[in-house]
Design an enzyme around this catalytic site. Sequence first.
Site, short mmCIF file in Angstrom:
data_model
loop_
_atom_site.label_atom_id
_atom_site.label_comp_id
_atom_site.label_asym_id
_atom_site.label_seq_id
_atom_site.Cartn_x
_atom_site.Cartn_y
_atom_site.Cartn_z
N CYS A 181 -7.83 12.46 -16.73
CA CYS A 181 -8.83 11.79 -17.58
C CYS A 181 -9.61 10.72 -16.83
O CYS A 181 -10.49 10.09 -17.40
CB CYS A 181 -8.16 11.20 -18.82
SG CYS A 181 -7.20 9.70 -18.48
N ALA A 238 -7.87 -0.83 11.58
CA ALA A 238 -6.59 -1.42 11.19
C ALA A 238 -6.27 -2.71 11.95
O ALA A 238 -5.61 -3.60 11.42
CB ALA A 238 -5.47 -0.39 11.39
N ARG A 289 -1.50 2.77 15.52
CA ARG A 289 -1.31 3.22 16.90
C ARG A 289 -0.85 2.16 17.89
O ARG A 289 -0.62 2.48 19.05
CB ARG A 289 -2.59 3.91 17.39
CG ARG A 289 -2.82 5.22 16.65
CD ARG A 289 -4.07 5.95 17.04
NE ARG A 289 -4.22 7.14 16.19
CZ ARG A 289 -4.70 7.14 14.95
NH1 ARG A 289 -5.09 6.00 14.41
NH2 ARG A 289 -4.78 8.25 14.26
N HIS A 309 -12.59 4.93 4.17
CA HIS A 309 -11.36 5.65 3.80
C HIS A 309 -10.83 5.24 2.43
O HIS A 309 -9.68 5.47 2.11
CB HIS A 309 -10.30 5.45 4.89
CG HIS A 309 -10.69 6.08 6.20
ND1 HIS A 309 -10.16 5.70 7.41
CD2 HIS A 309 -11.59 7.04 6.48
CE1 HIS A 309 -10.71 6.42 8.38
NE2 HIS A 309 -11.59 7.23 7.85
P1 NAD Z 1 -5.44 2.31 14.90
O1 NAD Z 1 -4.08 1.92 14.43
O2 NAD Z 1 -5.64 3.67 15.43
O3 NAD Z 1 -5.93 1.31 16.03
C1 NAD Z 1 -5.87 -0.07 15.87
C2 NAD Z 1 -6.44 -0.70 17.12
O4 NAD Z 1 -6.55 -2.10 16.88
C3 NAD Z 1 -5.59 -0.51 18.37
O5 NAD Z 1 -6.43 -0.09 19.41
C4 NAD Z 1 -5.02 -1.93 18.64
O6 NAD Z 1 -4.98 -2.23 20.02
C5 NAD Z 1 -6.04 -2.81 17.98
N1 NAD Z 1 -5.51 -4.06 17.45
C6 NAD Z 1 -4.35 -4.26 16.76
N2 NAD Z 1 -4.25 -5.56 16.39
C7 NAD Z 1 -5.37 -6.18 16.86
C8 NAD Z 1 -5.84 -7.52 16.80
N3 NAD Z 1 -5.15 -8.49 16.18
N4 NAD Z 1 -7.03 -7.81 17.40
C9 NAD Z 1 -7.74 -6.84 18.05
N5 NAD Z 1 -7.33 -5.56 18.13
C10 NAD Z 1 -6.16 -5.25 17.53
O7 NAD Z 1 -6.42 1.99 13.70
P2 NAD Z 1 -7.80 2.66 13.29
O8 NAD Z 1 -8.62 2.95 14.47
O9 NAD Z 1 -8.35 1.81 12.21
O10 NAD Z 1 -7.39 4.06 12.65
C11 NAD Z 1 -6.27 4.19 11.84
C12 NAD Z 1 -6.49 4.74 10.46
O11 NAD Z 1 -5.45 4.21 9.65
C13 NAD Z 1 -7.74 4.31 9.79
O12 NAD Z 1 -8.32 5.46 9.33
C14 NAD Z 1 -7.32 3.43 8.59
O13 NAD Z 1 -7.85 3.97 7.40
C15 NAD Z 1 -5.85 3.56 8.48
N6 NAD Z 1 -5.09 2.29 8.36
C16 NAD Z 1 -5.52 1.28 7.57
C17 NAD Z 1 -4.80 0.08 7.50
C18 NAD Z 1 -5.32 -1.04 6.61
O14 NAD Z 1 -5.98 -0.78 5.61
N7 NAD Z 1 -5.06 -2.31 6.96
C19 NAD Z 1 -3.64 -0.09 8.23
C20 NAD Z 1 -3.20 0.98 9.02
C21 NAD Z 1 -3.95 2.16 9.09
ZN ZN Z 2 -5.12 10.21 -17.87
#
Ligand code: NAD
Ligand code: ZN
Length: 246
Positions: free
Chosen positions: A137, A24, A36, A126
Amino acid sequence: MEIGIAKLQDLIDHSDNIVFFGGAGVSTESGIKDFRSVDGLYHMKFKYPPETMLSHSFFVSHKEEFFDFYKDKLLECTCGENPAKPNPAHLKLAELEKAGKLKAVITQNIDGLHQAAGSRTVYELHGSVLRNYCQKCHKGFPASYLYKADGIPKCDDCGGDIKPDVVLYEEGLDSDTMNGAIRAIMEADMLIIGGTSLVVYPAAGLIDYYRGDKLVLINYDATARDSVANYSLHGKIGEIFSQITV
Ligand code: NAD
Ligand code: ZN
């Protein structure tokens, strides 16, 4: 070992089978909140915890509330007034692939921004908010169809309920996607992991398949797995990649 941009550039220059594995944090600079970080979804107050609202059993038992949350928190950044755009991290990874240096992007994100940036080989562990199917369908629908629907989105052909092609908590990962990701990591000479807290399994376990000695972790905060990386950079991933030349 903590490194700077120059060393990252040098590692990239001397690699030709790079794999990127991200989460994320890769999309926060595009305006999509992660889960997070301090201003992420997990630190906001809702009636139920986000893990509950994004679980399969909640989707089945509280479908209307599921879609309220899903549309507001997950679709707004894709379908709302200001749709998120790829940032320099997405764009540089696509450029590295075009140059033949990067072989695959593996992402936990569901926002489709790597493809929007031009990346071709993308393993979406994911799923994606951009794909949605009628549960009866199997007709496909764009995200905008769900976003505009009142209440529970229904298929316009058969009236069935529509489900986003997103892996909810309690659901398994697609095995072809997982196997493709594992193969790419096993063959990689350099593995860059960025913007993920590395706490969501089984995705986080992928790191263990890497066999090389150029494992680079790029993350804003320290992660649960910093100690296994050969190199780490702490900072904003878009800012970091914007300084890399291909
Ligand atoms: P997470 O939220 O658990 O962790 C995100 C990490 O990225 C944190 O450790 C944070 O310090 C770091 N971070 C945030 N901004 C940053 C930046 N600009 N540069 C560097 N690091 C940065 O995310 P995760 O580990 O991907 O797990 C969360 C779950 O949530 C995943 O399974 C995902 O599918 C889902 N999710 C997806 C999205 C999306 O599609 N954009 C958004 C939110 C959550
Ligand atoms: Zn349908």
